[in-house]
Design a protein around this motif. Structure first.
Motif, short mmCIF file in Angstrom:
data_model
loop_
_atom_site.label_atom_id
_atom_site.label_comp_id
_atom_site.label_asym_id
_atom_site.label_seq_id
_atom_site.Cartn_x
_atom_site.Cartn_y
_atom_site.Cartn_z
N ALA A 171 0.83 -1.21 0.00
CA ALA A 171 0.00 0.00 0.00
C ALA A 171 0.87 1.25 0.00
O ALA A 171 1.66 1.47 -0.90
CB ALA A 171 -0.98 -0.04 1.17
N LEU A 172 0.73 2.09 1.04
CA LEU A 172 1.34 3.43 1.00
C LEU A 172 2.86 3.40 1.12
O LEU A 172 3.54 4.28 0.61
CB LEU A 172 0.73 4.29 2.11
CG LEU A 172 -0.75 4.63 1.91
CD1 LEU A 172 -1.27 5.38 3.12
CD2 LEU A 172 -0.94 5.45 0.66
N ASP A 173 3.42 2.42 1.82
CA ASP A 173 4.88 2.36 1.92
C ASP A 173 5.52 2.13 0.57
O ASP A 173 6.57 2.71 0.25
CB ASP A 173 5.29 1.24 2.89
CG ASP A 173 5.00 1.63 4.33
OD1 ASP A 173 4.56 2.77 4.53
OD2 ASP A 173 5.21 0.81 5.22
N ILE A 174 4.93 1.28 -0.23
CA ILE A 174 5.50 0.97 -1.53
C ILE A 174 5.09 1.99 -2.59
O ILE A 174 5.60 1.98 -3.71
CB ILE A 174 5.07 -0.46 -1.95
CG1 ILE A 174 6.06 -1.04 -2.96
CG2 ILE A 174 3.66 -0.47 -2.51
CD1 ILE A 174 5.81 -2.51 -3.26
N ALA A 175 4.16 2.86 -2.25
CA ALA A 175 3.64 3.81 -3.23
C ALA A 175 4.71 4.78 -3.70
O ALA A 175 4.74 5.15 -4.88
CB ALA A 175 2.46 4.58 -2.64
N LEU A 176 5.61 5.19 -2.80
CA LEU A 176 6.64 6.15 -3.19
C LEU A 176 7.65 5.53 -4.16
O LEU A 176 8.30 6.25 -4.92
CB LEU A 176 7.36 6.68 -1.95
CG LEU A 176 6.54 7.61 -1.07
CD1 LEU A 176 7.33 8.01 0.16
CD2 LEU A 176 6.13 8.84 -1.86
N ILE A 177 7.79 4.23 -4.12
CA ILE A 177 8.75 3.58 -5.00
C ILE A 177 8.12 3.22 -6.33
O ILE A 177 8.64 3.53 -7.40
CB ILE A 177 9.33 2.32 -4.31
CG1 ILE A 177 10.03 2.73 -3.00
CG2 ILE A 177 10.31 1.60 -5.22
CD1 ILE A 177 10.48 1.57 -2.16
N PHE A 178 6.96 2.56 -6.27
CA PHE A 178 6.29 2.14 -7.49
C PHE A 178 5.19 3.11 -7.90
O PHE A 178 5.00 3.37 -9.09
CB PHE A 178 5.68 0.74 -7.30
CG PHE A 178 6.70 -0.36 -7.30
CD1 PHE A 178 7.10 -0.93 -8.49
CD2 PHE A 178 7.24 -0.83 -6.12
CE1 PHE A 178 8.03 -1.95 -8.51
CE2 PHE A 178 8.17 -1.85 -6.12
CZ PHE A 178 8.58 -2.41 -7.31
N GLY A 179 4.45 3.62 -6.91
CA GLY A 179 3.27 4.42 -7.25
C GLY A 179 3.60 5.74 -7.90
O GLY A 179 2.95 6.14 -8.88
N ALA A 180 4.59 6.44 -7.38
CA ALA A 180 4.90 7.79 -7.89
C ALA A 180 5.24 7.79 -9.38
O ALA A 180 4.64 8.54 -10.15
CB ALA A 180 6.01 8.41 -7.06
N PRO A 181 6.20 6.98 -9.85
CA PRO A 181 6.48 7.01 -11.29
C PRO A 181 5.33 6.50 -12.14
O PRO A 181 5.09 7.03 -13.24
CB PRO A 181 7.72 6.12 -11.44
CG PRO A 181 7.75 5.28 -10.22
CD PRO A 181 7.15 6.10 -9.14
#
Length: 902
Positions: free
Chosen positions: A388-398
């Motif tokens: 969810a939100l922890d992985i969002a900055l790595i995968f979600g942002a791009p």
């Protein structure tokens, strides 16, 4: 948990009360009635939830408690509902009065039971608490939340910040911030002194407040932080009001002032190690543009402003691993700034917006890298990516950034492919850099995955028009297969995203293309079917599927079935194209189901299969409605009639195989099987659809009754879905059937009456099964009485219409004395038969059922027949009913309580 449930119930009751009162004053009586009925049922359910634990405890303690039946409550509610439908105010009042009386009696007896139980439990010796246990309890209770739950989600962290500490202080801070906004708006519009002086006063006061907070930092930290946050909020808001009211002459001076305030915020947050202050300043800065009374910012200005906020957040989280700042900044940027740009963005601003999207992406890529680096430096072995939100900055942002860029350059495939290639090159470089540092090994693997993701996007982007959709779909299938073999979660998510993009893009070409893109939908639907089948083709594949994956597969199969139905209708020709399509799709599902069972697929196939066949029933329903005319079904030929029967048989077989599905989810299996049997049954007597539709379900019910020692088939009829379907037929068939007098010989000796009586016996048998499953006895009793009176009354009503030409299915039946006399005699006779049999067999519950019928007769005499007492038939109604009641009182007294277990 129980406390939370109680609060939710109270809030629900308050909402119902407010809505009901508001609707009454707004003269929306229907909404008031609905809310009132919901309030009554909610209160009954609430009290019943309190009573059930008492019953269980009393059974454990071998204590006999007296509980009140809820049948009078249901009958009172029914009276009120009837009064609402007929707009009889006196009947509504009577029903509500009776309900309040019986409800208060129920509460009184419940209170008495609680007192008895307390007296019983008072003598039970409780186990003492040992010192070791008490010490453990105290140590656990005093442990900080941050230590007991070091990895909290965003929602948990927000709840901790809001509800722990001093909530009054935080609420006061929010109220004061709102007050500052209102003060600034009022000062801008009304005060006579110069606007510059007004804003300067507010800015000075805000700065003084911030300084006082810094001074009190060592004495009362939470209060000091609240003052600092309030002062900084005032500075931000004053700056915005000054710039947009032209007190500050240009953007450069305003930018310098904004940088100063931001620098002050960053300094105080880092110096005092206060994430609360940084969070408060960030939220106020993000909300500030919406408080402006003069004009709205352009899309470019707004997105650029949010970039400045994110830049400041990047400075903070580069030095401190404050994950919550990263998460909130990302969510606010995507939701708030993205929505604002979508609404206010213009075509000529696309290039500037694309540049700003890339600038935001650069910040969040750095934040993801830096946060992972800071955590990894603490303990590399314990570091792992969270969902969810922890992985969002790595995968979600791009990925989110590329989605925005894809929409900005939607029809420019070269630009889309170039951007995808640029992202792939960027993450390839980051992968090589991160790979050198062993402390960020996991982040390097994430960059490698992102590089592969953006590379896979390039081939479909280079295809033209509908071919791009087919490219997305085929590539999604290939990557999904790769993910299953390699057990790669990231690849499975990528394949799901590609399949989803393919489906959404197909809608665009469906409306934009000059012709129907049939080839595109053939490829897309086959790809969806392939993914579902491949996911269940092997046991090791099935073990990788989670609940979210099963839900996604179900939606794929649902979409694929709908597409295939339209494609086959478009491909086939002739008057029988619809029935051939239905047969073809039903047969296809039977074949696929057999293959999946051969591959030992279980619930990961059953659930998508059950969801996937829903379009078939909708398609069949519309086909039957299209062939209906004047209450009959007119098949064009025998092929359609036989085809409906054959399709229903295939669907029935699909639901009943495998039989393990009945144990897994009996509600779904029961609903699907009954609907399939009803579809088959419609082909038997198309001229009498309401009779025809229940012939095979009744036959199946009779067979299950004969096999009642087999629990599997008994379980089939213990579902609420089957009960609801039968109840719908009981009501609708009597009201809407246009051929109830076909082949009418004598009362009961005609098709419609015989079917109605058979349904009544089946319904009562099903209610008895529901009673064993724990359904409330009051509901079972009410449904039994109402179904008996409803169907038997219609048998009499049809007979009177045939022989005496009385009204049928109109409101005039309530004014017809002959009909009312017949109803009275019928109901009192049913009560007599029921109560006599119950007395003879010592069945107290059955006697109460007959007594309920007798009570309804009495209410009918008093409320309805008494208004026409002058007519002879009304007099006969009273005399006949009274005479039968005397006989009942003499020969059918209520059985003793000791016979309750019979």
């Amino acid at each position: 948990m129980l406390k939370g449930q109680s609060e939710i119930r109270i809030i629900w009751l308050m909402v119902l009360t407010i809505v009901a009162v508001s609707a009454w004053f707004l003269k929306i009586e229907v909404l008031t009635y609905v809310c009132g009925l919901a309030f009554v049922m909610s209160v009954m359910h609430y009290v019943d939830a309190l009573q059930k634990p008492l019953i269980d405890i009393s059974a454990q303690q071998h204590l006999t408690l007296q509980f009140t039946s809820k049948v009078p409550l249901y009958i009172s509610s029914l009276l009120a509902v009837v009064g609402m439908s007929l707009q009889w105010g006196w009947l509504i009042g009577l029903g509500l009065t009776c309900w309040i009386f019986f409800f208060l009696r129920w509460l009184r007896r419940l209170e008495r039971s609680v007192q008895q139980l307390q007296e019983k439990l008072h003598h039970v010796q409780q186990q003492p608490i040992t010192p070791e246990n008490s010490t453990a309890v105290i140590s656990n209770s005093t442990q900080p939340l941050s230590e007991t739950h070091p990895e909290m989600s965003l929602i948990q962290q927000i709840k901790q910040w809001i509800f722990q500490g001093n909530p009054v202080l935080k609420a006061a801070t929010v109220v004061l911030v709102i007050g500052i906004i209102l003060l600034l708006r009022f000062a801008t519009e009304h005060w006579q002194v110069s606007l510059s002086l007004k804003l300067a006063i507010v800015a000075i006061l805000s700065f003084v407040l911030t300084r006082i907070g810094v001074f009190l930092q060592n004495k009362n930290r939470s209060f000091a932080l609240a003052l600092e946050g309030l002062g900084l909020a005032g500075l931000f808001l004053t700056l915005f009001f000054a710039y947009y009211n032209h007190v500050i002459p240009n953007i450069y001076v305003a930018s310098i002032c904004f940088a100063v305030v931001m620098a002050l915020t960053l300094t105080l947050s880092l110096k005092q190690q206060s994430i609360e202050l940084a969070l408060m300043a960030m939220v106020i800065a993000a909300v500030a543009p919406f408080t402006l009374p003069v004009r709205a910012a352009t899309a470019v200005e707004f997105v650029a402003y949010y970039w400045v906020i994110n830049f400041c957040v990047a400075i903070l989280t580069t030095l401190r691993p404050w994950k919550i700042l990263n998460q909130i900044a990302f969510l606010m940027t995507v939701i708030v700034a993205g929505s604002y740009a979508f609404i206010h963005g213009q075509t000529q601003q696309h290039d500037a917006l694309a540049f700003l999207v890339l600038a935001h992406t650069a910040i969040f890529i750095w934040l993801g890298f830096r946060f992972s680096q800071l955590i990894a430096q603490k303990d590399v072995q314990q570091f792992q990516l969270k969902p969810a939100l922890d992985i969002a900055l790595i995968f979600g942002a791009p990925l989110v950034a590329y989605t925005f860029l894809y929409l900005i350059y939607f029809e420019k495939t070269v630009w889309q492919a170039s951007l995808s290639l640029a992202f792939a090159v960027l993450f390839a470089v980051l992968y090589l850099l991160a790979k050198r540092n062993q402390t960020v090994k996991i982040i390097s693997q994430s960059y490698f995955s992102l590089m592969l993701i953006f590379i896979t996007l390039i081939p479909p982007l280079l295809l033209q028009d509908e071919w791009s959709v087919m490219g997305w779909a085929v590539e999604g299938v290939l990557i999904f297969v790769f993910a299953l073999y390699q057990k790669s979660t990231v690849s499975r998510y990528l394949a799901s995203a590609l399949l989803l993009v393919a489906g959404l893009s197909s809608l665009y070409y469906l409306f934009e293309s000059a012709h129907f893109p049939s080839l595109m939908y053939w490829v897309l639907s086959i790809s969806y079917f392939a993914v579902v089948l491949l996911a269940n083709a092997h046991e090791k594949f099935q073990q990788q599927l989670t609940y979210s994956s099963i839900t996604f597969l179900s939606m794929l199969l649902l979409s694929a079935t709908a597409m295939q139905l339209f494609l086959w209708v478009d491909y086939l020709e002739g008057s029988s194209q619809y029935i051939f399509t239905l047969i073809l799709m039903s047969g296809l599902y039977v074949i696929l189901n057999s293959v999946m069972l051969w591959r030992k697929a279980s619930w990961s196939w059953l659930i998508p299969k059950w969801i996937g066949v829903i379009p078939l029933y909708i398609f069949a329903l519309f086909f039957v409605i299209h062939r209906s005319e004047n209450g009959s079904i007119l098949w064009l030929n025998t092929i359609e009639q036989a085809g409906i029967f054959f399709s229903g048989a295939l669907l029935t077989w699909l639901w009943l195989r495998p039989s393990v599905g009945l144990k897994l989810e009996k509600e779904w299996v029961s609903l699907g099987t009954l609907l399939s049997l009803s579809l088959m049954s419609l082909s038997i007597l198309p001229a009498l659809p309401y009779i025809s539709v229940v012939i095979l379900p009744l036959a199946f019910c009779a067979w299950c009754f004969s096999q009642k020692e087999n629990l599997n088939w008994t379980m089939f009829w213990q579902t609420r879905s089957s009960l609801a379907l039968i109840l719908i037929w009981i009501v609708c068939s009597q009201l809407f059937s246009q051929q109830p007098f076909q082949f009418y010989l004598l009362p009961v000796l005609n098709p419609f009456d015989l079917i109605s009586i058979a349904i009544l016996f089946g319904f009562i048998w099903m209610l008895s099964l529901q009673l064993k499953q724990g359904m409330d006895r009051g509901i079972v009793a009410v449904l039994s009485v109402l179904s008996l009176l409803w169907l038997s009354s219609y048998v009499i009503l049809r007979a009177l219409h045939v022989y005496l030409s009385t009204p049928y299915n109109t409101l005039e039946i309530w004014q017809n004395s002959t009909i009312q006399l017949s109803f009275t005699l019928l109901w009192v006779s049913l009560a007599f038969i029921t109560m006599s049999y119950a007395t003879k067999k010592d069945m107290r519950s059955l006697w109460i059922l007959g007594g309920s019928i007798l009570m309804l007769v009495t209410l009918k005499l008093v409320l309805l027949d008494l208004s026409h007492i002058g007519t002879l038939t009304r007099v006969i109604s009273f005399l006949g009913a009274g005479f039968v009641m005397l006989i009942i009182a003499y020969i059918a007294p209520i059985p003793e309580t000791k016979a309750l277990n019979h």
